[in-house]
Design an enzyme around this catalytic site. Structure first.
Site, PDB file in Angstrom:
ATOM      1  CG  ASP A  14     -52.089 -29.756 -18.733  1.00 38.87           C
ATOM      2  OD1 ASP A  14     -51.505 -28.813 -19.308  1.00 38.87           O
ATOM      3  OD2 ASP A  14     -53.290 -30.016 -18.913  1.00 38.87           O
ATOM      4  CD  GLU A 195     -53.638 -22.024 -17.682  1.00 36.15           C
ATOM      5  OE1 GLU A 195     -54.811 -22.072 -17.260  1.00 36.15           O
ATOM      6  OE2 GLU A 195     -53.339 -22.340 -18.841  1.00 36.15           O
TER       7      GLU A 195
END
Length: 443
Positions: A14, A195
């Protein structure tokens, strides 16, 4: 520094890359080995000089939800920390942390590496509309040139709110926008928002990098206003292309004049121990970002075939093989069965060697069955075969002569059982033949 770009033991998915001063900082989640959950209860920061991307420094824990190297920063929750972002405003650095099932946290520090002290949760009253049940999933923050601050976030819906730039944590009433990226049902799933919101501004164009609902891609949409509407333009990288698939999350960053896409790949035969990777990209005059392939290069322009190459930097893994950690200092390609393909992009063999052959060496862990490794250039299906390496039943360093190679090439290994006739190949179905450790070419 080839892919993955951080040390063997470090799992930072991430990734949000940010350049502050003369260093690039990588903010991300923190995965661990041998768990059935994404992420853990701490965030770590790594950085490197923009002039030397081969030496990354760990700055330790920057924020925590449970006691550890430092005390927990969140008295209201001890849940897992996901997908942070960090921005600079008026000489201070603000961390925006997503916490699973809990209201998100904002930390502040005088240094980009932290540690970050808790500033606040997101502050808003019952009359102020926010999305995502106020959790602010995968928040990405943009400080615009006029000083206004925007936070983009959401799960299966792209949301945006403005924050008060004086406090960096108060949500401005009336600022909420839903479906910043068009999310109508008729939009193809490979374009629809899922997302991983990450905003950037390049010139006068606003970019929102995100993970779409289908695939393992990082897509992007652009707008002429931070409030959108953001229009899908394409996808940048797919971490499941000829590789064990999984979710993706990352962003773009310009480092010393070169643009990159940061993302992560799966290891250990799970989507829950992910490692940071990077690819060079270009942003064209019309604002588009051409799709790039996954490579072994990382920050390198080419790999040197005459230096030992660790098997774990493979960017192509087909047939069920995968990269796994044996210990803190050892990672191999394992579960290599008959017809598995392991590939690397790209090696530069040079043009100055005039010998008629090279010697190829591979260190393996044998699994008790003889096998062979076919060595191909450029394409795993119809590329030029330059040699075949015979592997015995045990661990060792195996060698063979291969044709002289010049120029820049992708390299593929196709592993096959080594017993004839071929009609008994059924006996090797699903049987692991070897583990690859490292290899090298010698002149």
């Amino acid at each position: 520094m080839p892919n993955p770009i951080l040390p063997l033991w470090e799992y930072i998915p991430d990734g949000e890359p940010r350049v502050f001063g003369d260093r690039v900082y990588l903010y991300g989640s923190h995965d661990t080995v041998g768990t059935d959950k994404f992420c853990d209860y701490k965030l770590k920061v790594w950085s490197a000089s923009i002039h030397n991307l081969n030496e990354w420094q760990c700055h330790g824990d920057s924020f925590r939800t449970r006691d550890g190297e430092r005390k927990a920063d969140t008295p209201w929750t001890n849940r897992e920390l996901y997908a942070p972002d960090v921005v600079e405003k008026d000489g201070k650095y603000y961390l925006y942390a997503y916490i699973v099932g809990s209201k998100g946290a904002i930390g502040v520090s005088d240094k980009p590496e932290g540690p970050f002290q808790l500033l606040s949760q997101y502050i808003y009253d019952e009359k102020t509309e926010v999305g995502d049940d106020g959790i602010f999933n995968d928040a990405g923050v943009l400080v615009d040139d006029d000083g206004k601050v925007y936070v983009y976030y959401g799960f299966e819906a792209s949301n945006m709110n403005e924050l008060n730039p004086a406090t960096m944590c108060d949500v401005l009433p009336g600022s909420y926008m839903h479906s910043v990226i068009d999310d109508r049902q008729e939009i193809p799933e490979e374009r629809r928002f899922y997302e991983a919101s990450s905003p950037r501004k390049v010139g006068d164009t606003y970019y929102l990098i995100y993970s779409p609902r289908r695939g393992n891609r990082l897509a992007y949409a652009t707008a002429k206003s931070p409030k959108g509407p953001f229009i899908y333009r394409g996808y940048i990288v797919d971490n499941g292309e000829d590789y064990p698939a999984g979710n993706n999350h990352g962003s773009i960053c310009c480092i010393d004049g070169q643009w990159y896409i940061f993302y992560h790949r799966m290891t250990n035969n799970t989507c829950m121990s992910r490692r940071a990777c990077v690819e060079r990209i270009s942003i064209l005059e019309d604002g588009t970002i051409p799709t790039v392939e996954m490579t072994s290069l990382g920050f390198e322009e080419s790999l040197n075939p005459y230096q030992i190459t660790p098997a774990e930097i493979a960017c192509v893994l087909k047939g069920g093989c995968y990269v796994t950690e044996k210990d803190l200092f050892t990672r191999v390609v394992t579960n290599i069965t008959d017809a598995c393909i392991v590939g690397y992009k790209y090696f530069d063999f040079g043009d100055d060697y005039t010998g008629d052959h090279l010697t190829f060496c591979m260190k393996v862990r044998g699994m008790g069955t003889p096998c062979k490794v076919r060595i191909l250039l450029d394409d795993a299906n119809d590329g030029k075969e330059v040699g075949v390496l015979s592997i015995g039943t045990g661990d060792g360093l195996y060698k063979t002569k291969v044709e002289n190679i010049t120029g820049r090439h992708a390299l593929y290994f196709i592993v096959e059982h080594g017993i004839e006739p071929s009609w008994i190949s059924y006996a090797f179905e699903g049987k692991q033949l070897l583990e690859m450790v490292e290899f090298v070419f010698m002149k």
